[in-house]
Design an enzyme around this catalytic site. Structure first.
Site, mmCIF file in Angstrom:
data_model
loop_
_atom_site.group_PDB
_atom_site.id
_atom_site.type_symbol
_atom_site.label_atom_id
_atom_site.label_comp_id
_atom_site.label_asym_id
_atom_site.label_seq_id
_atom_site.Cartn_x
_atom_site.Cartn_y
_atom_site.Cartn_z
ATOM 1 N N GLY A 292 0.811 -1.209 0.000
ATOM 2 C CA GLY A 292 0.000 0.000 0.000
ATOM 3 C C GLY A 292 0.846 1.261 0.000
ATOM 4 O O GLY A 292 1.923 1.319 -0.600
ATOM 5 N N SER A 293 0.370 2.275 0.716
ATOM 6 C CA SER A 293 1.009 3.593 0.658
ATOM 7 C C SER A 293 2.405 3.641 1.258
ATOM 8 O O SER A 293 3.127 4.617 1.047
ATOM 9 C CB SER A 293 0.119 4.627 1.355
ATOM 10 O OG SER A 293 -1.070 4.826 0.616
ATOM 11 N N THR A 294 2.801 2.610 2.021
ATOM 12 C CA THR A 294 4.180 2.611 2.522
ATOM 13 C C THR A 294 5.172 2.562 1.358
ATOM 14 O O THR A 294 6.340 2.924 1.505
ATOM 15 C CB THR A 294 4.442 1.417 3.457
ATOM 16 O OG1 THR A 294 4.224 0.187 2.759
ATOM 17 C CG2 THR A 294 3.524 1.475 4.668
ATOM 18 N N MET A 295 4.698 2.151 0.175
ATOM 19 C CA MET A 295 5.566 2.049 -1.004
ATOM 20 C C MET A 295 5.852 3.413 -1.608
ATOM 21 O O MET A 295 6.801 3.559 -2.408
ATOM 22 C CB MET A 295 4.894 1.146 -2.039
ATOM 23 C CG MET A 295 5.847 0.491 -3.017
ATOM 24 S SD MET A 295 6.918 -0.692 -2.180
ATOM 25 C CE MET A 295 8.140 -0.958 -3.479
ATOM 26 N N LYS A 296 5.082 4.413 -1.268
ATOM 27 C CA LYS A 296 5.261 5.734 -1.877
ATOM 28 C C LYS A 296 6.629 6.329 -1.552
ATOM 29 O O LYS A 296 7.174 7.114 -2.334
ATOM 30 C CB LYS A 296 4.145 6.672 -1.428
ATOM 31 C CG LYS A 296 2.800 6.323 -2.036
ATOM 32 C CD LYS A 296 1.665 7.103 -1.405
ATOM 33 C CE LYS A 296 0.317 6.640 -1.994
ATOM 34 N NZ LYS A 296 -0.845 7.178 -1.260
#
Length: 592
Positions: A292-296
């Site tokens: 999820g957004s931790t990949m941003k």
């Protein structure tokens, strides 16, 4: 006369001698027949009851310690009762007595002895404490004896179950670090040659064939105190949110050493039976999630590396959606005109996708792969998953966009922790290790300035009053940087209305010492990472930094929502109209 009598006397003596020889020969023949035919079984049994045997000399398995010398796995001496079935069956009247003393079913014991009546050795009861074993031996039942063995004991029970694994009844590692370091811990049993009597007792030691080599001790990087903290808080979070499972990993940034790794549900390695196999999985290294957004954070790292993007380059996310080849990418709210830092602060899927569209797929793949996605971390844990990062040539424009905000790839919690630890360590990657003081060379992944920029961006998620809402990850007197994530659960070509809540963070943000990743699967009710996973990080790190005497870096300015603390990180640029939808809140509840 006298001359004629002599031959007669000589012949008489000769007959006597011949007769005696005949009798002696007959006696020998009779004795041979007696030994070889008539009493063969008796003497065979007597010979079998007293002869040379090569016996194994059991050795104690090495002790496993935590980084501070606290024992986590120890071997204790026990006795195992064994029997010679033919001899016990000769005294069948004593089998009921033996069964009662050993706590065995009488009929089952009889059947076992009969079925193995052609054997000389079978175990009756293993791993008894010495007192219980002596109580059986005092019965003095022919054919019953004891043998010294060692049994593994885990003082911390299920708190360390997934990390340590367990050994089988023969004291060999079956899972976890007990399996990974089995050769190191097990040692090598010795061999001695002895004479044993018919009751199995050693009468004489003849010679030492091979000297025993005791197992070697192992000191782990795990800190027992921090492990307990993580275990307690993760278990409480699963109960509070009625989640199905969860994991937490804590890394020491300068060394890459794993200080804590816990999962729920867990199991007690002291109890080998009646355990659901799924409870034994170390989900932190074997189970994957879409991050999820931790990949941003890694998408923005790739963007900054191109030189096309700076931390304050504008990104237009209006009207909160982005349609790409018929696929609509959405933010929870319209974030308006923000900058690259704002993509992290407000967790904009639209912003991440638009930035990704300006990069080549080969470059994005290369950066993700450099951070360790798509391959095992090198921790050496048995069964570790490499996750899944599709090769660049398989990316279309839509796949590249969704990868930018954490969909379309899989990673373990340990892989996510490794990536954030690399950002915390000025762009240098250490492979995570379970061994204290292990040689663990680092390799450069991204420029130190890019890593520093990302840390500053990630801090805005925590301190910005209108940002990503991870205020529950804050720790009094310490600056925290991190990123929340909320990913829908993928099944058979689509997504369920079930979620995985994540938080990845570092502390203290000014000079990170610890990185922690929390993953909670399928929480009920609230499911955002900011509400479910971030509080676990905050509570665990609040204790961990104090246990490790990490100096605080925000004593003067810290308090919840401190404007001074927020101004220390230059705020991301917002839409000119300052619309309320940019606040990243929904009825006052932080969202991503």
């Amino acid at each position: 006369m006298s001359m004629r009598s002599r031959p007669v006397a000589t012949r008489s003596r000769l007959y006597v001698v011949l007769g005696m020889l005949g009798l002696a020969s007959s006696a020998l023949v009779v004795r041979a027949v007696d030994l070889q035919v008539v009493r063969k079984d008796f003497y065979q049994e007597q010979g079998d009851a007293r002869y040379l045997r090569d016996l194994s000399i059991p050795v104690s398995r090495g002790t496993i310690f935590d980084r501070n010398g606290e024992p986590l796995a120890v071997s204790t001496p026990v006795d195992s009762i064994w029997a010679n079935p033919p001899e016990v069956l000769e005294h069948a009247d004593r089998i009921p007595e033996l069964a009662k003393a050993a706590g065995l079913d009488e009929e089952a014991l009889k059947q076992k002895l009969v079925e193995r009546s052609d054997k000389e050795f079978i175990y009756l009861k293993r791993h008894l404490n010495p007192d219980d074993a002596q109580a059986i031996l005092k019965l003095d039942i022919p054919g019953v004896a004891s043998q010294r063995e060692f049994k593994r004991y885990y003082p911390s029970g299920e708190v360390f179950g997934h990390v340590l694994g367990y050994t089988n009844i023969d004291d060999r590692g079956q899972e976890g670090l007990e399996l990974a370091f089995d050769d190191w811990l097990a040692g090598k049993p010795g061999v001695k040659r002895v004479i044993r009597d018919r009751k199995g007792h050693e009468v004489e030691n003849v010679e030492l064939v091979r000297e025993a080599q005791a197992g070697r001790d192992l000191t782990l990087s795990i800190d027992r105190r921090i492990q307990y903290l993580a275990y307690r808080e993760l278990k409480a979070a699963l109960a509070e949110h009625h989640a199905t499972s969860g994991s937490m990993v804590i890394l020491d940034v300068p060394s890459g050493e794993i200080l804590a790794m816990v999962n729920q549900p867990s199991f007690n390695p002291n109890a080998r039976t009646n355990v659901d196999p799924s409870y034994r999985r170390n989900r932190a290294v074997t189970d994957v999630v879409e991050p999820g957004s931790t990949m941003k954070a890694f998408t923005i790292s790739a963007a900054l590396e191109t030189g096309k993007w700076k931390i304050h380059t504008p990104v237009d996310t209006r009207p909160g959606t982005y349609t790409l080849y018929g696929h609509t990418i959405s933010d929870v709210h319209n974030k308006g005109l923000i900058d690259v830092t704002g993509v992290i602060t407000y967790s904009s899927n639209v912003g991440a996708a638009k930035i990704a569209a300006t990069m080549t797929r080969d470059h994005m793949y290369d950066v993700f792969h450099r951070f360790g996605f798509g391959e095992v971390t090198g921790s050496g844990f048995p069964g570790e998953s490499p996750g899944y990062l599709p090769v660049a040539k398989a990316w279309g424009p839509v796949e590249q966009a969704t990868l930018a905000y954490g969909y379309g790839l899989n990673a373990t919690p340990l892989q996510v922790a490794q990536g954030y630890a690399t950002l915390a360590n000025d762009g240098r990657l250490h492979s995570p290790t379970f061994v204290k003081g292990a040689q663990n060379p680092e390799r450069a992944v991204v420029d130190p300035q890019i890593a520093a920029n990302l840390r500053a961006m990630l801090e805005t998620v925590i301190v910005s009053p209108t940002g990503g809402g991870a205020i529950k990850a804050r720790v009094t007197n310490y600056r925290v940087a991190g990123k929340t994530g909320t990913a829908r659960t993928a099944v058979g070509g689509g997504y369920q209305k079930k979620y995985t809540s994540l938080f990845a963070g570092m502390i203290p943000a000014s000079h990170p010492r610890l990185v922690g990743v929390v993953v909670i699967r399928e929480p009920q009710g609230a499911f955002y990472g900011s509400l479910v996973a971030a509080p676990v990080f905050g509570r665990v790190m609040d204790g961990a930094v104090r246990l490790l005497d990490v100096p605080p870096d925000d004593v003067q300015n810290w308090y919840a929502g401190s404007p001074e603390s927020a101004r220390r990180i230059q705020a991301p640029r917002q839409a000119p109209d300052g619309a309320d939808e940019m606040s990243g809140t929904d009825d006052g509840v932080p969202i991503e």
